[in-house]
Design a protein around this motif. Structure first.
Motif, PDB file in Angstrom:
ATOM      1  N   UNK A   1       1.206  30.119 -75.545  1.00  0.00           N
ATOM      2  CA  UNK A   1      -0.107  30.532 -76.042  1.00  0.00           C
ATOM      3  C   UNK A   1      -0.848  31.149 -74.870  1.00  0.00           C
ATOM      4  N   UNK A   2      -1.524  32.286 -75.097  1.00  0.00           N
ATOM      5  CA  UNK A   2      -2.130  33.024 -73.980  1.00  0.00           C
ATOM      6  C   UNK A   2      -3.553  32.546 -73.677  1.00  0.00           C
ATOM      7  N   UNK A   3      -3.781  31.246 -73.727  1.00  0.00           N
ATOM      8  CA  UNK A   3      -5.103  30.720 -73.407  1.00  0.00           C
ATOM      9  C   UNK A   3      -5.485  31.013 -71.966  1.00  0.00           C
ATOM     10  N   UNK A   4      -6.764  31.327 -71.754  1.00  0.00           N
ATOM     11  CA  UNK A   4      -7.258  31.665 -70.418  1.00  0.00           C
ATOM     12  C   UNK A   4      -8.508  30.839 -70.114  1.00  0.00           C
ATOM     13  N   UNK A   5      -8.897  30.850 -68.850  1.00  0.00           N
ATOM     14  CA  UNK A   5     -10.005  30.034 -68.344  1.00  0.00           C
ATOM     15  C   UNK A   5     -10.846  30.958 -67.478  1.00  0.00           C
ATOM     16  N   UNK A   6     -12.028  31.348 -67.956  1.00  0.00           N
ATOM     17  CA  UNK A   6     -12.793  32.387 -67.298  1.00  0.00           C
ATOM     18  C   UNK A   6     -14.199  31.910 -66.926  1.00  0.00           C
ATOM     19  N   UNK A   7     -14.635  32.334 -65.752  1.00  0.00           N
ATOM     20  CA  UNK A   7     -15.974  32.008 -65.264  1.00  0.00           C
ATOM     21  C   UNK A   7     -17.020  32.713 -66.115  1.00  0.00           C
ATOM     22  N   UNK A   8     -18.011  31.957 -66.600  1.00  0.00           N
ATOM     23  CA  UNK A   8     -19.058  32.550 -67.436  1.00  0.00           C
ATOM     24  C   UNK A   8     -20.454  32.362 -66.858  1.00  0.00           C
ATOM     25  N   UNK A   9     -20.577  31.474 -65.853  1.00  0.00           N
ATOM     26  CA  UNK A   9     -21.879  31.227 -65.219  1.00  0.00           C
ATOM     27  C   UNK A   9     -21.622  30.784 -63.785  1.00  0.00           C
ATOM     28  N   UNK A  10     -22.352  31.350 -62.837  1.00  0.00           N
ATOM     29  CA  UNK A  10     -22.215  30.938 -61.441  1.00  0.00           C
ATOM     30  C   UNK A  10     -23.572  30.998 -60.765  1.00  0.00           C
TER      31      UNK A  10
ATOM     32  N   UNK B   1     -22.290  25.290 -55.392  1.00  0.00           N
ATOM     33  CA  UNK B   1     -22.890  26.180 -56.393  1.00  0.00           C
ATOM     34  C   UNK B   1     -22.432  25.738 -57.785  1.00  0.00           C
ATOM     35  N   UNK B   2     -23.344  25.740 -58.737  1.00  0.00           N
ATOM     36  CA  UNK B   2     -23.024  25.304 -60.092  1.00  0.00           C
ATOM     37  C   UNK B   2     -22.352  26.427 -60.879  1.00  0.00           C
ATOM     38  N   UNK B   3     -21.368  26.053 -61.685  1.00  0.00           N
ATOM     39  CA  UNK B   3     -20.579  27.048 -62.415  1.00  0.00           C
ATOM     40  C   UNK B   3     -20.219  26.529 -63.798  1.00  0.00           C
ATOM     41  N   UNK B   4     -19.817  27.463 -64.636  1.00  0.00           N
ATOM     42  CA  UNK B   4     -19.343  27.130 -65.975  1.00  0.00           C
ATOM     43  C   UNK B   4     -18.153  28.016 -66.294  1.00  0.00           C
ATOM     44  N   UNK B   5     -17.080  27.401 -66.783  1.00  0.00           N
ATOM     45  CA  UNK B   5     -15.879  28.123 -67.193  1.00  0.00           C
ATOM     46  C   UNK B   5     -15.627  27.899 -68.683  1.00  0.00           C
ATOM     47  N   UNK B   6     -15.095  28.922 -69.348  1.00  0.00           N
ATOM     48  CA  UNK B   6     -14.733  28.839 -70.766  1.00  0.00           C
ATOM     49  C   UNK B   6     -13.218  28.893 -70.935  1.00  0.00           C
ATOM     50  N   UNK B   7     -12.714  28.091 -71.875  1.00  0.00           N
ATOM     51  CA  UNK B   7     -11.321  28.195 -72.295  1.00  0.00           C
ATOM     52  C   UNK B   7     -11.277  28.874 -73.655  1.00  0.00           C
ATOM     53  N   UNK B   8     -10.419  29.888 -73.797  1.00  0.00           N
ATOM     54  CA  UNK B   8     -10.212  30.561 -75.084  1.00  0.00           C
ATOM     55  C   UNK B   8      -8.854  31.250 -75.053  1.00  0.00           C
ATOM     56  N   UNK B   9      -8.412  31.704 -76.213  1.00  0.00           N
ATOM     57  CA  UNK B   9      -7.175  32.499 -76.279  1.00  0.00           C
ATOM     58  C   UNK B   9      -7.495  33.814 -76.963  1.00  0.00           C
ATOM     59  N   UNK B  10      -6.640  34.813 -76.727  1.00  0.00           N
ATOM     60  CA  UNK B  10      -6.929  36.159 -77.243  1.00  0.00           C
ATOM     61  C   UNK B  10      -6.121  36.528 -78.487  1.00  0.00           C
ATOM     62  N   UNK B  11      -4.948  35.910 -78.650  1.00  0.00           N
ATOM     63  CA  UNK B  11      -4.086  36.291 -79.782  1.00  0.00           C
ATOM     64  C   UNK B  11      -3.421  35.050 -80.350  1.00  0.00           C
ATOM     65  N   UNK B  12      -3.497  34.896 -81.664  1.00  0.00           N
ATOM     66  CA  UNK B  12      -2.860  33.758 -82.323  1.00  0.00           C
ATOM     67  C   UNK B  12      -1.346  33.924 -82.285  1.00  0.00           C
ATOM     68  N   UNK B  13      -0.607  32.845 -82.088  1.00  0.00           N
ATOM     69  CA  UNK B  13       0.852  32.933 -82.031  1.00  0.00           C
ATOM     70  C   UNK B  13       1.483  33.035 -83.416  1.00  0.00           C
ATOM     71  N   UNK B  14       2.769  33.364 -83.444  1.00  0.00           N
ATOM     72  CA  UNK B  14       3.617  33.373 -84.639  1.00  0.00           C
ATOM     73  C   UNK B  14       3.159  34.378 -85.690  1.00  0.00           C
ATOM     74  N   UNK B  15       2.387  35.386 -85.276  1.00  0.00           N
ATOM     75  CA  UNK B  15       1.877  36.367 -86.226  1.00  0.00           C
ATOM     76  C   UNK B  15       0.821  35.807 -87.152  1.00  0.00           C
TER      77      UNK B  15
END
Length: 475
Positions: free
Chosen positions: A326-335, A31-45
């Motif tokens: 860094x709180x970067x995450x990898x989330x499924x966006x298309x399946x 099955x074809x899928x797409x994942x995104x990498x992003x972070x939610x909060x910038x570090x060091x204030x």
């Protein structure tokens, strides 16, 4: 260029392999899928992150395979033989789209997208997060120190305090973030960056006399001689002895490069040192300072008028104090060609579905004013909407538009020439010049505007309502 082992399939978490086996045995692995990498909060204030580690990730994914000895190991820990036969022939054949290495990125932007079968996009998650989160964290810290130091020389020497082998890529990322040189010879060799070093207190202590230690060092390293002056008494012996050696070097046609202060009140000592050196006619001798420095201390030293020319940064940079990750995450966006979303009662944790693009909007002064996230097929939009604050939007109709996402891997093969750390630093510097000053300050920086298109907003809200059985944006 530094090379990982020829295969990197085991550079992963156990649960990635159990899920992969589940996909395979349930006949869902194609099955074809797409994942995104992003972070939610910038570090060091801060307000931003310097994106780093892309070239490393692409190299690792190209090498993502399972040789016979690793297959044999996986068999011993219980994985299915049919699945292991599949893994023995596995290589990544997907596509990757990303922002450029050295780009300034902001919270909740999907800055890298991995497309392919569900099994291959799942398997590369751990290594991708490990490298991008760490290198981006260190590059961001380095860029903050560069902002504080201005044009002064920055030396990275955090290897001895770094987290093991992470020090290799910490040095690389420090250069990407704007540092000039590293003490880490291993990284300098493998990443084509410049190494540099002075001396330790142990050199001076190994002699019966400080002056003799200085003279011996100057005899062997006359061209780049920097003397550590605080082993015994900075003002009464260290600097006077350095001045004497500097005069001896001048008589031989050389020039003392600098002195280093590694303890005490650096503002007071650097001012005294500058006066003593200038009185001796040694205006060209540089003052190097080290000892638990970071961007805030450097900013304070310079605000007090400390005449320091070179800063050496170790622990706070290589370990990214005070933020460990860094709180970067990898989330499924298309399946299976259908948009996918992770829903949550916490709207900030709700993901953006579908295949997306990012555009940067630039005002009439050639400064960045906002980023917009849209579905990839959208060609034009003139409003961006706040992802979680209902009714908040911004017109970007009068702005120039620049696409940030580009293909960097095609069917498992890298499609771009990897940037060196120095090239990444040059790009980051140019982008920081386009970022308004209020987003770069260390204390309470202004939040950079990141919005989503109306069509993406509607798609997200429809899916959220479908899964939560209610409208989370009107409750």
């Amino acid at each position: 260029m530094y090379s990982f082992p020829s295969t990197t399939g085991l550079y992963t978490d156990h649960y990635e392999l159990t899920m992969a086996q589940g996909y395979f045995l349930s006949k869902r692995h194609e099955k074809q899928a797409s994942f995104d990498y992003f972070f939610r909060k910038a570090p060091f204030g801060g307000s931003l992150v310097v994106f780093s580690g892309l070239s490393t990730v692409l190299q690792m994914i190209e090498n993502f395979r399972f040789p016979p000895d690793e297959i044999a190991y996986l068999k011993t820990i219980g994985f299915d033989e049919e699945f292991l036969q599949y893994l023995s022939q596995f290589s990544f054949q997907g596509n990757i789209y990303s922002v450029k290495e050295g780009e300034l990125i902001f919270p909740n932007e999907p800055v890298l997208r991995v497309e392919g079968s569900i099994i291959e996009t799942q398997l590369v998650e751990t290594l991708l997060l490990n490298i991008l989160n760490f290198e981006s964290l260190i590059a961001t810290k380095a860029s903050r120190i560069r902002l504080a130091a201005g044009d002064r020389v920055l030396l990275e020497f955090g290897l001895r305090r770094a987290q093991g082998l992470g020090g290799i890529h910490a040095s690389k990322a420090a250069i990407s973030g704007g540092f000039d040189k590293t003490s880490n010879v291993y990284s300098a060799y493998h990443f084509n960056i410049e190494s540099s070093g002075t001396m330790a207190h142990s050199w001076i202590q190994s002699f019966d006399d400080e002056l003799e230690a200085f003279q011996t060092y100057a005899r062997f390293f006359p061209d780049e001689c920097i003397l550590l002056v605080d082993t015994y008494d900075t003002l009464k012996s260290g600097i006077p002895n350095a001045i004497r050696v500097a005069r001896e070097l001048c008589e031989k046609g050389y020039q003392l490069a600098g002195i280093r202060l590694d303890s005490g009140d650096l503002t007071y000592l650097s001012k005294k040192a500058r006066y003593m050196l200038d009185e001796a006619g040694l205006q060209n001798v540089k003052i190097v300072a080290s000892n638990q420095l970071d961007e805030n201390i450097i900013q304070s030293l310079l605000a007090q008028g400390a005449p320091i020319d070179v800063f050496g940064i170790g622990t706070s940079l290589a370990t990214a104090k005070p933020d460990a990750a860094l709180d970067g995450v990898y989330k499924l966006s298309l399946c299976d060609n259908k948009p996918s979303i992770k829903v949550s009662e916490n709207l900030a944790k709700m993901t953006l579905p579908g295949v997306k693009s990012i555009h940067r909007f630039i005002d009439q002064d050639n400064l960045f004013c906002a980023d917009g996230i849209s579905l990839a097929h959208e060609t034009a939009y003139d409003q961006i909407y706040h992802p979680t604050e209902i009714g908040k939007h911004k017109s970007i109709a009068a702005c120039k538009k620049e696409a940030l996402i580009h293909q960097v891997m095609n069917h498992g093969k890298t499609t771009l020439q990897p940037q060196t750390p120095v090239e990444s630093a040059t790009y980051t510097k140019s982008r920081l010049l386009q970022l308004p000053e209020e987003h770069k300050r260390f204390l309470n920086p202004h939040v950079y505007k990141v919005g989503i298109s109306e069509e993406l907003l509607a798609t997200r809200n429809k899916l959220a309502k479908q899964y939560l059985k209610k409208d989370p944006f009107n409750s």
